[in-house]
Design a protein around this motif. Structure first.
Motif, PDB file in Angstrom:
ATOM      1  N   VAL A  43       0.836  -1.115   0.103  1.00  0.00           N
ATOM      2  CA  VAL A  43      -0.019   0.079  -0.002  1.00  0.00           C
ATOM      3  C   VAL A  43       0.793   1.317   0.197  1.00  0.00           C
ATOM      4  O   VAL A  43       1.962   1.350   0.711  1.00  0.00           O
ATOM      5  N   ASP A  44       0.609   2.118  -0.758  1.00  0.00           N
ATOM      6  CA  ASP A  44       1.273   3.243  -0.726  1.00  0.00           C
ATOM      7  C   ASP A  44       1.385   4.007   0.373  1.00  0.00           C
ATOM      8  O   ASP A  44       0.482   3.888   1.176  1.00  0.00           O
ATOM      9  N   PRO A  45       2.470   4.985   0.776  1.00  0.00           N
ATOM     10  CA  PRO A  45       2.391   5.742   1.891  1.00  0.00           C
ATOM     11  C   PRO A  45       1.321   6.477   2.290  1.00  0.00           C
ATOM     12  O   PRO A  45       0.745   7.134   1.315  1.00  0.00           O
ATOM     13  N   ASN A  46       0.892   6.545   3.309  1.00  0.00           N
ATOM     14  CA  ASN A  46      -0.279   7.301   3.856  1.00  0.00           C
ATOM     15  C   ASN A  46      -1.624   7.003   3.241  1.00  0.00           C
ATOM     16  O   ASN A  46      -2.651   7.639   3.250  1.00  0.00           O
ATOM     17  N   MET A  47      -1.812   5.974   2.786  1.00  0.00           N
ATOM     18  CA  MET A  47      -2.862   5.287   2.250  1.00  0.00           C
ATOM     19  C   MET A  47      -3.586   4.051   2.547  1.00  0.00           C
ATOM     20  O   MET A  47      -4.517   3.417   2.333  1.00  0.00           O
ATOM     21  N   GLU A  48      -2.991   3.662   3.800  1.00  0.00           N
ATOM     22  CA  GLU A  48      -3.251   2.510   4.511  1.00  0.00           C
ATOM     23  C   GLU A  48      -4.663   2.662   4.829  1.00  0.00           C
ATOM     24  O   GLU A  48      -5.591   1.766   4.643  1.00  0.00           O
ATOM     25  N   ASP A  49      -5.359   3.764   5.691  1.00  0.00           N
ATOM     26  CA  ASP A  49      -6.835   4.082   6.134  1.00  0.00           C
ATOM     27  C   ASP A  49      -7.459   3.772   5.010  1.00  0.00           C
ATOM     28  O   ASP A  49      -8.726   3.409   5.130  1.00  0.00           O
ATOM     29  N   MET A  50      -7.292   4.556   3.725  1.00  0.00           N
ATOM     30  CA  MET A  50      -8.032   4.490   2.594  1.00  0.00           C
ATOM     31  C   MET A  50      -8.371   3.266   2.077  1.00  0.00           C
ATOM     32  O   MET A  50      -9.452   2.792   1.783  1.00  0.00           O
ATOM     33  N   TYR A  51      -7.152   2.497   1.878  1.00  0.00           N
ATOM     34  CA  TYR A  51      -7.341   1.101   1.403  1.00  0.00           C
ATOM     35  C   TYR A  51      -8.112   0.224   2.478  1.00  0.00           C
ATOM     36  O   TYR A  51      -8.965  -0.550   2.022  1.00  0.00           O
ATOM     37  N   LEU A  52      -7.946   0.488   3.708  1.00  0.00           N
ATOM     38  CA  LEU A  52      -8.609  -0.480   4.824  1.00  0.00           C
ATOM     39  C   LEU A  52     -10.035   0.013   4.594  1.00  0.00           C
ATOM     40  O   LEU A  52     -10.802  -0.806   4.781  1.00  0.00           O
ATOM     41  N   ALA A  53     -10.531   1.013   4.483  1.00  0.00           N
ATOM     42  CA  ALA A  53     -11.796   1.592   4.362  1.00  0.00           C
ATOM     43  C   ALA A  53     -12.460   0.830   3.042  1.00  0.00           C
ATOM     44  O   ALA A  53     -13.600   0.282   3.325  1.00  0.00           O
ATOM     45  N   GLY A  54     -11.832   0.801   1.900  1.00  0.00           N
ATOM     46  CA  GLY A  54     -12.290   0.122   0.915  1.00  0.00           C
ATOM     47  C   GLY A  54     -12.281  -1.410   1.050  1.00  0.00           C
ATOM     48  O   GLY A  54     -13.454  -1.919   0.824  1.00  0.00           O
ATOM     49  N   LEU A  55     -11.338  -2.114   1.546  1.00  0.00           N
ATOM     50  CA  LEU A  55     -11.369  -3.559   2.039  1.00  0.00           C
ATOM     51  C   LEU A  55     -12.563  -3.826   3.066  1.00  0.00           C
ATOM     52  O   LEU A  55     -13.322  -4.800   2.979  1.00  0.00           O
ATOM     53  N   GLN A  56     -12.952  -2.834   3.914  1.00  0.00           N
ATOM     54  CA  GLN A  56     -14.056  -3.026   4.959  1.00  0.00           C
ATOM     55  C   GLN A  56     -15.381  -3.361   4.113  1.00  0.00           C
ATOM     56  O   GLN A  56     -15.935  -4.046   4.509  1.00  0.00           O
ATOM     57  N   GLN A  57     -15.625  -2.413   3.207  1.00  0.00           N
ATOM     58  CA  GLN A  57     -16.592  -2.558   2.350  1.00  0.00           C
ATOM     59  C   GLN A  57     -16.871  -3.436   1.355  1.00  0.00           C
ATOM     60  O   GLN A  57     -18.023  -3.895   0.850  1.00  0.00           O
ATOM     61  N   SER A  58     -15.543  -4.009   1.112  1.00  0.00           N
ATOM     62  CA  SER A  58     -15.772  -5.093  -0.087  1.00  0.00           C
ATOM     63  C   SER A  58     -14.916  -6.390   0.102  1.00  0.00           C
ATOM     64  O   SER A  58     -15.959  -7.126   0.542  1.00  0.00           O
ATOM     65  N   TRP A  59     -13.791  -6.435   0.333  1.00  0.00           N
ATOM     66  CA  TRP A  59     -13.295  -7.593   0.543  1.00  0.00           C
ATOM     67  C   TRP A  59     -13.485  -8.607   1.849  1.00  0.00           C
ATOM     68  O   TRP A  59     -13.943  -9.682   1.790  1.00  0.00           O
ATOM     69  N   ALA A  60     -13.421  -7.669   3.078  1.00  0.00           N
ATOM     70  CA  ALA A  60     -13.686  -8.144   4.027  1.00  0.00           C
ATOM     71  C   ALA A  60     -15.346  -8.522   4.312  1.00  0.00           C
ATOM     72  O   ALA A  60     -15.623  -9.519   4.822  1.00  0.00           O
ATOM     73  N   LYS A  61     -16.142  -7.745   3.838  1.00  0.00           N
ATOM     74  CA  LYS A  61     -17.374  -8.134   3.919  1.00  0.00           C
ATOM     75  C   LYS A  61     -17.740  -9.321   3.143  1.00  0.00           C
ATOM     76  O   LYS A  61     -18.600 -10.261   3.614  1.00  0.00           O
ATOM     77  N   ALA A  62     -16.872  -9.303   1.892  1.00  0.00           N
ATOM     78  CA  ALA A  62     -17.250 -10.811   1.236  1.00  0.00           C
ATOM     79  C   ALA A  62     -16.847 -11.860   1.818  1.00  0.00           C
ATOM     80  O   ALA A  62     -17.424 -13.154   2.029  1.00  0.00           O
ATOM     81  N   VAL A  63     -15.657 -12.014   2.381  1.00  0.00           N
ATOM     82  CA  VAL A  63     -14.948 -13.159   3.035  1.00  0.00           C
ATOM     83  C   VAL A  63     -15.668 -13.219   4.354  1.00  0.00           C
ATOM     84  O   VAL A  63     -15.911 -14.409   4.884  1.00  0.00           O
ATOM     85  N   GLN A  64     -16.507 -12.372   5.111  1.00  0.00           N
ATOM     86  CA  GLN A  64     -17.275 -12.645   6.071  1.00  0.00           C
ATOM     87  C   GLN A  64     -18.445 -13.258   5.952  1.00  0.00           C
ATOM     88  O   GLN A  64     -18.755 -14.187   6.659  1.00  0.00           O
ATOM     89  N   ILE A  65     -19.107 -13.124   4.646  1.00  0.00           N
ATOM     90  CA  ILE A  65     -20.261 -13.861   4.487  1.00  0.00           C
ATOM     91  C   ILE A  65     -19.873 -15.279   3.766  1.00  0.00           C
ATOM     92  O   ILE A  65     -20.654 -16.134   4.355  1.00  0.00           O
ATOM     93  N   GLN A  66     -18.607 -15.685   3.205  1.00  0.00           N
ATOM     94  CA  GLN A  66     -18.347 -16.737   2.969  1.00  0.00           C
ATOM     95  C   GLN A  66     -17.929 -17.539   4.185  1.00  0.00           C
ATOM     96  O   GLN A  66     -18.125 -18.626   4.361  1.00  0.00           O
ATOM     97  N   LYS A  67     -17.405 -16.900   5.274  1.00  0.00           N
ATOM     98  CA  LYS A  67     -17.125 -17.658   6.445  1.00  0.00           C
ATOM     99  C   LYS A  67     -18.425 -18.013   7.295  1.00  0.00           C
ATOM    100  O   LYS A  67     -18.550 -19.101   7.577  1.00  0.00           O
ATOM    101  N   ASP A  68     -19.334 -17.062   7.201  1.00  0.00           N
ATOM    102  CA  ASP A  68     -20.707 -17.125   7.884  1.00  0.00           C
ATOM    103  C   ASP A  68     -21.342 -18.467   7.088  1.00  0.00           C
ATOM    104  O   ASP A  68     -22.297 -19.079   7.602  1.00  0.00           O
ATOM    105  N   MET A  69     -21.102 -18.501   5.681  1.00  0.00           N
ATOM    106  CA  MET A  69     -21.947 -19.749   5.032  1.00  0.00           C
ATOM    107  C   MET A  69     -20.951 -21.169   5.135  1.00  0.00           C
ATOM    108  O   MET A  69     -21.380 -21.916   4.768  1.00  0.00           O
ATOM    109  N   GLY A  70     -19.978 -20.840   5.725  1.00  0.00           N
ATOM    110  CA  GLY A  70     -19.201 -22.199   5.993  1.00  0.00           C
ATOM    111  C   GLY A  70     -18.232 -22.436   4.824  1.00  0.00           C
ATOM    112  O   GLY A  70     -17.498 -23.848   4.795  1.00  0.00           O
TER     113      GLY A  70
END
Length: 149
Positions: A43-70
């Protein structure tokens, strides 16, 4: 001193101590059934928070659904304490119970997409389109645990 050397020699001969120059699978170690997928991200310098915000709404949300579904066992995000050093400064980690969990399945895909929904899909596509401006994927690995006996 001679007695100590004699005792140590006898112990070595009696117990037949041998150092192995290589280990044999299933005799000396087992191979775990879990698989861990690790994606290395720079992640580019000073962009970690922006990237994490995007991950929270996309990747993290998707993998949490996958985890909940087993479909997956677990997921995690790791960030480096030294973000400006090395080839990557963030890890996206997904743990699978077994290799067959990675097999394609229309039934699983359709069930996931039903839960994920079109709104999330559109939002995820829009977010991920901007990721190349703030991060670079530097590697991906699929690992298994080695269990020494």
């Amino acid at each position: 001193m001679k007695i100590i050397l004699l005792v140590l020699t006898l112990i070595g001969v009696c117990t037949n101590i041998q150092a192995k120059d290589r280990l044999d699978v299933y005799e000396d170690f087992d191979i775990g059934t879990e698989l861990v997928s690790m994606t290395m991200v720079k992640v580019d310098p000073n962009m970690e928070d922006m990237y994490l915000a995007g991950l929270q709404q996309s990747w993290a949300k998707a993998v949490q659904i996958q985890k909940d579904m087993g479909y997956i066992k677990d997921w995690k995000i790791y960030a480096s304490e030294l973000p400006l050093t090395g080839d990557f400064n963030m890890l996206l980690v997904v743990t699978y119970e077994k290799l067959s969990d990675l097999e394609p399945s229309k039934k699983k895909y359709e069930a996931f997409m039903k839960k994920w929904g079109e709104d999330n899909q559109t939002m995820s596509e829009e977010l991920s389109a901007g990721y190349p401006k703030i991060r670079t994927l530097t590697g991906e690995y699929m690992l298994r645990e080695i269990i020494l006996k």
